[in-house]
Scaffold this active site. Structure first.
Site, short mmCIF file in Angstrom:
data_model
loop_
_atom_site.label_atom_id
_atom_site.label_comp_id
_atom_site.label_asym_id
_atom_site.label_seq_id
_atom_site.Cartn_x
_atom_site.Cartn_y
_atom_site.Cartn_z
N LYS A 16 0.63 -1.11 -0.09
CA LYS A 16 0.06 -0.20 -0.02
C LYS A 16 0.99 1.23 0.86
CE LYS A 16 -3.87 -1.93 2.73
NZ LYS A 16 -5.20 -1.41 1.82
N ARG A 60 -10.40 -11.53 2.19
CA ARG A 60 -11.19 -12.66 1.49
C ARG A 60 -10.38 -13.95 1.65
NH1 ARG A 60 -11.62 -9.20 -4.24
NH2 ARG A 60 -11.85 -7.60 -2.54
#
Ligand code: BES
Ligand code: MN
Ligand code: ZN
Length: 481
Positions: free
Chosen positions: A263, A337
């Site tokens: 990120k 996920r």
């Protein structure tokens, strides 16, 4: 903090000794002949005070009361939203170091939703984080007396509100703790501390057990960190064993750097909040332990860091999930996920009545719904209805988003059964579509709390959401309530 509800009217309130008296005045206020009523009526008549929510008039040592400070706080129509606004406006006084005991009094009968909101709003207004301060100035407020003339009628709403505070604060505390003070191991210890209560048990699985279970997807995320993963299994047994449980699955990424798909640096610190789903499961169990409702609940938390080292999972790697489905990890930052899918497969063994996962899953959900409503995904109308209503009833709002199969098109992979990301479009939905592949054996709903679990900026901190929603959802399933 200790909360108590008493059936006191304004005459009785005038004599009650306290450090702070807050009078909630709604647009329906009907003044009596007592001194406090007359005082309120005068301020309204003079235009010095309005019943509009958020308006506050503060009085110092008024002769009409037995408190050094009295706040008249407008609550509009007198419902929960107005009460929240009013008590937020009283925050500075509720935080004052001189205030150990506060009374919050309804000037007139109180609505149920408003009574339930009072403990939560007082807690919110007086919350202080201390865990990693060298000279902590803890909350001084200890005792909160809530006064409503119809106290007996609204008692159960009040008790729900007070018990929910314990859960919200537990969730906030753990979500707020920096990642080096809230590792997967420490999170597991927090879960174990809840299991000291009757009816709650906790089992902690480590790397060895998780290998045995075949959780290849969860393990792939954890392998880039030196901090060992934990898989937390909490069980609350309030009903006979035969009753199928509701399973809550909380995303427990204690820090999300993005992994190899790293990120940008700006605001990366906020990724310590990426275990807010897990924190909300812990908080909900904390409240269950207090309220002891007749229901069975299982809490599952896959907890690990998403970091990057020489062993970290790489874009393009294919892993095998516990379900047997292979996954091409195209973006290591779509890790939520990957840990949730194995937890969802693990949930099958409980033959659940319903499974709800809670996750700070996508930036796309923040774009779609902002910080007001959590994203709600489910193909089951009854679950959608129950969760939506629980949000409205608790003021912890959510909004349903679609799950059409066409949204899954982008998840196709040339090298595995499924890819872990689709394109940019509809990112919150494609994430939910990924999860849905692992939920064929039970009724399932997914809450994307990326926008609602914490606030950024000057007020940076966890919100404790969606504990109120989850508590209300679970209570609504208790037969005969
Ligand atoms: N934890 C983040 C989601 C997130 C981002 C929550 C910002 C709150 C604020 C999640 O693991 C993530 O990184 N998601 C990616 C998915 C993408 C790579 C498909 C995202 O939303 O950018
Ligand atoms: Mn991520
Ligand atoms: Zn994440």
């Amino acid at each position: 903090m200790n909360f108590e509800l008493k059936p006191l009217n304004l005459v009785a309130l005038a004599n009650e000794k306290t450090d702070l008296l807050i009078l909630l005045v709604s647009q329906d206020f009907k003044p009596g002949k007592d001194e406090l009523s007359v005082l309120i009526a005068q301020t309204l008549k003079q235009g010095d005070f309005l019943t509009k929510a958020g308006t506050v008039l503060s009085l110092y040592r008024p002769v009409q009361a037995n408190a050094p400070k009295v706040l008249l706080a407008g609550v509009g129509d007198g419902h929960a939203r107005g009460v929240r606004g009013a008590l937020a406006a009283c925050a500075a006084s509720l935080k004052a170091s001189s205030v150990k005991k506060a009374i919050v009094g309804f000037a007139g009968p109180a609505h149920e939703d408003a009574v339930r909101a009072v403990p939560l709003a007082v807690a919110e207004a007086s919350y202080v984080y201390t865990h990693t301060k060298s000279k902590p100035e803890a909350r001084t407020l200890q005792k909160v007396l809530v006064a409503a003339t119809n106290a007996s009628e609204v008692k159960s709403s009040f008790d729900t509100g007070a018990a929910t505070v314990a859960g919200v604060e537990f969730a906030k505390e753990w979500a707020n703790r920096p990642a080096n003070y809230a590792t997967p191991t420490l999170l597991a210890q927090a879960a174990q501390s809840i299991a000291k209560s009757a009816k709650v048990t906790c089992e902690i699985l480590g790397p060895k057990e998780v290998v045995k279970l075949g959780m290849g997807s969860f393990m792939a995320v954890a392998q880039g960190s030196d901090e060992p993963l934990r898989f937390i299994v909490l069980q609350y047994s309030g009903a006979p064993k035969a009753q199928p449980p509701v399973v809550l699955v909380g995303k427990g990424i204690t820090f999300d750097s993005g992994g190899i798909s790293i990120k940008p640096a700006a605001e990366m610190d906020e990724m310590k909040f990426d275990m807010s789903g897990a924190a909300s499961v812990l908080g909900t169990f904390r409240t269950l332990a207090e309220l002891k409702p007749a229901i069975n609940v299982v809490g599952l938390i896959p907890a690990c860091e998403n970091l990057l080292n020489g062993k970290a999972v790489k874009p393009g790697d294919v892993v095998t999930s516990m379900s047997g489905q292979t996954i091409e990890i195209l973006n290591t930052d779509a890790e939520g996920r990957l840990v949730l899918c194995d937890a969802l497969t693990y949930a099958e063994r409980f033959k659940p009545a319903a499974v709800v996962d809670i996750a700070t899953l996508t930036g796309a959900c923040v774009v779609a719904l902002g910080g007001v409503r959590s994203g709600l995904f489910t193909s089951k109308p009854e679950l959608a209805d129950a969760l939506y209503k629980a949000g409205e009833a608790s003021g912890d709002l959510c909004w349903r988003l679609p799950l059409d199969d066409d949204y899954a098109d982008g998840l196709k992979s040339n090298f595995a059964d499924v890819a872990n990301v689709a394109g940019r479009a509809g990112g919150a939905i494609t994430a939910a579509k990924f999860l849905q592949r692992f939920t064929e054996k039970f009724d399932w709903a997914h809450l994307d709390i990326a926008g609602t679990a914490w606030k950024g900026g000057a007020a940076k901190g966890a919100t404790g959401r969606p504990v109120p929603l989850l508590v209300e959802f679970l209570l609504s399933r208790v037969a005969g309530r």
